[in-house]
Design a protein around this motif. Structure first.
Motif, PDB file in Angstrom:
ATOM      1  N   ALA B 102      38.889  52.626  46.160  1.00  0.00           N
ATOM      2  CA  ALA B 102      37.852  52.450  45.132  1.00  0.00           C
ATOM      3  C   ALA B 102      38.253  51.380  44.132  1.00  0.00           C
ATOM      4  O   ALA B 102      37.439  50.537  43.742  1.00  0.00           O
ATOM      5  CB  ALA B 102      37.584  53.772  44.422  1.00  0.00           C
ATOM      6  N   ILE B 103      39.519  51.394  43.721  1.00  0.00           N
ATOM      7  CA  ILE B 103      39.989  50.409  42.747  1.00  0.00           C
ATOM      8  C   ILE B 103      39.950  49.005  43.354  1.00  0.00           C
ATOM      9  O   ILE B 103      39.476  48.064  42.730  1.00  0.00           O
ATOM     10  CB  ILE B 103      41.413  50.752  42.259  1.00  0.00           C
ATOM     11  CG1 ILE B 103      41.375  52.052  41.447  1.00  0.00           C
ATOM     12  CG2 ILE B 103      41.989  49.616  41.420  1.00  0.00           C
ATOM     13  CD1 ILE B 103      42.744  52.582  41.042  1.00  0.00           C
ATOM     14  N   LYS B 105      38.104  47.963  45.787  1.00  0.00           N
ATOM     15  CA  LYS B 105      36.707  47.566  45.979  1.00  0.00           C
ATOM     16  C   LYS B 105      36.128  47.053  44.663  1.00  0.00           C
ATOM     17  O   LYS B 105      35.505  45.991  44.622  1.00  0.00           O
ATOM     18  CB  LYS B 105      35.896  48.768  46.492  1.00  0.00           C
ATOM     19  CG  LYS B 105      34.468  48.417  46.887  1.00  0.00           C
ATOM     20  CD  LYS B 105      33.719  49.653  47.356  1.00  0.00           C
ATOM     21  CE  LYS B 105      32.214  49.466  47.255  1.00  0.00           C
ATOM     22  NZ  LYS B 105      31.505  50.769  47.194  1.00  0.00           N
ATOM     23  N   ALA B 106      36.356  47.800  43.583  1.00  0.00           N
ATOM     24  CA  ALA B 106      35.855  47.395  42.272  1.00  0.00           C
ATOM     25  C   ALA B 106      36.452  46.048  41.883  1.00  0.00           C
ATOM     26  O   ALA B 106      35.744  45.161  41.369  1.00  0.00           O
ATOM     27  CB  ALA B 106      36.202  48.446  41.226  1.00  0.00           C
ATOM     28  N   HIS B 107      37.724  45.882  42.149  1.00  0.00           N
ATOM     29  CA  HIS B 107      38.390  44.615  41.841  1.00  0.00           C
ATOM     30  C   HIS B 107      37.750  43.475  42.624  1.00  0.00           C
ATOM     31  O   HIS B 107      37.516  42.387  42.086  1.00  0.00           O
ATOM     32  CB  HIS B 107      39.881  44.732  42.178  1.00  0.00           C
ATOM     33  CG  HIS B 107      40.671  43.508  41.860  1.00  0.00           C
ATOM     34  ND1 HIS B 107      41.151  42.677  42.838  1.00  0.00           N
ATOM     35  CD2 HIS B 107      41.019  42.955  40.687  1.00  0.00           C
ATOM     36  CE1 HIS B 107      41.783  41.670  42.259  1.00  0.00           C
ATOM     37  NE2 HIS B 107      41.732  41.818  40.960  1.00  0.00           N
ATOM     38  N   ILE B 109      34.621  43.365  43.732  1.00  0.00           N
ATOM     39  CA  ILE B 109      33.303  43.101  43.136  1.00  0.00           C
ATOM     40  C   ILE B 109      33.454  42.210  41.907  1.00  0.00           C
ATOM     41  O   ILE B 109      32.749  41.219  41.742  1.00  0.00           O
ATOM     42  CB  ILE B 109      32.616  44.432  42.749  1.00  0.00           C
ATOM     43  CG1 ILE B 109      32.233  45.208  44.006  1.00  0.00           C
ATOM     44  CG2 ILE B 109      31.405  44.197  41.857  1.00  0.00           C
ATOM     45  CD1 ILE B 109      31.759  46.630  43.746  1.00  0.00           C
ATOM     46  N   GLN B 110      34.416  42.558  41.070  1.00  0.00           N
ATOM     47  CA  GLN B 110      34.611  41.803  39.830  1.00  0.00           C
ATOM     48  C   GLN B 110      35.028  40.366  40.123  1.00  0.00           C
ATOM     49  O   GLN B 110      34.500  39.438  39.503  1.00  0.00           O
ATOM     50  CB  GLN B 110      35.674  42.496  38.988  1.00  0.00           C
ATOM     51  CG  GLN B 110      35.929  41.808  37.677  1.00  0.00           C
ATOM     52  CD  GLN B 110      36.899  42.604  36.827  1.00  0.00           C
ATOM     53  OE1 GLN B 110      36.523  43.516  36.103  1.00  0.00           O
ATOM     54  NE2 GLN B 110      38.157  42.259  36.922  1.00  0.00           N
ATOM     55  N   ASP B 113      32.026  38.408  41.237  1.00  0.00           N
ATOM     56  CA  ASP B 113      31.169  38.108  40.080  1.00  0.00           C
ATOM     57  C   ASP B 113      31.725  36.947  39.277  1.00  0.00           C
ATOM     58  O   ASP B 113      30.991  36.041  38.888  1.00  0.00           O
ATOM     59  CB  ASP B 113      31.085  39.327  39.155  1.00  0.00           C
ATOM     60  CG  ASP B 113      30.100  40.361  39.687  1.00  0.00           C
ATOM     61  OD1 ASP B 113      29.626  40.190  40.827  1.00  0.00           O
ATOM     62  OD2 ASP B 113      29.827  41.325  38.949  1.00  0.00           O
TER      63      ASP B 113
END
Lengths: 130, 130
Positions: B102-103, B105-107, B109-110, B113
């Motif tokens: 999860a971490i 994946k979030a990283h 995405i960021q 962006d």
DNA sequence: ACTATAGTTCGCAACTTATGAACTATAGAA
DNA sequence: TTCTATAGTTCATAAGTTGCGAACTATAGT
């Protein structure tokens, strides 16, 4: 007479993974956030609240709420003399899907493990004593 | 002549969520960890490595690897003169299922962006210039 | 206006982190 | 074996962060 600075809430695009992880890397803050997110989205910050078996000074608690707020995890608004804090879980779930659930789940696993270890230690102590 | 202290690797039960989040709440360290976990489980720490568009002094890098190691995220071993670092993702996945994915994946995405935002800014600048 | 309650800000001590300089550890050449 | 180069660690310290008591602001109810 000085005026108090207004509460700062980052907009959803300005929320960073690092900021979230840092905010939740403190045991008191995850505990607060877990309570907020679990119960589900409303809680009040009061002075010397019992968080994780420990009395926290109100100035410290206030700083912890500020950290959560400025990381974008929590929205705070005044309700009379009290503060109303709500988790921004929906917004964050949109931007970083699965991140907060995974952290809360891991936190839950760890708390359960700790509780088990504590119980075992107490049992051992009682055996030794009795 | 002084001897160097041995590398410390916590055992899996001693790894904490707070420790993991703190270790990954630093932009350089998530970048390192993302590389390690992605490519998949082997990398070398060299001096002044390019991490996220920035040259990091080797003493700082060394401390970052120590932080990752002592949080339990990474296992380091000497291979001759170099250091071999591998992600402990399997073990951690067992203890805290879904947390690291999860971490990361979030990283991801960021980072995407940010890349998009940078590209847009460059395009705008070119338009203005031309 | 006065009092009580809830939270914030300030200041400072304690802790943490980043980094250059000096060091250790290993490999390979002379 | 000694010499040299390379990779990483440790140390000292300056800069930054955090925790908490004391003093303050803000609001509600007398």
């Amino acid at each position: 007479m000085k005026i108090m600075r207004p509460l700062i809430h980052p907009s959803i695009e300005d929320i960073t993974v690092e900021g979230i992880l840092h905010a939740l890397s403190d045991p008191v803050r995850v505990a607060i956030y877990a309570q907020l997110a679990g119960a589900p989205c409303t809680n009040i910050c009061s002075n010397f609240q019992q968080i994780s078996d420990r009395s926290i000074p109100k100035s410290t608690l206030s700083q912890h709420f500020r950290a959560l707020r400025e990381a974008g995890l929590v929205r705070s608004e005044r309700r009379g003399v009290e503060m109303h804090n709500t988790s921004r879980c929906m917004e964050i779930e949109q931007r970083f899907p699965g991140l907060l659930p995974a952290i809360l789940k891991a936190h839950g696993i760890q708390s359960a493990d700790q509780a088990r270890a504590t119980r075992r230690k107490q049992t051992t102590a009682r055996k030794r004593a009795g």
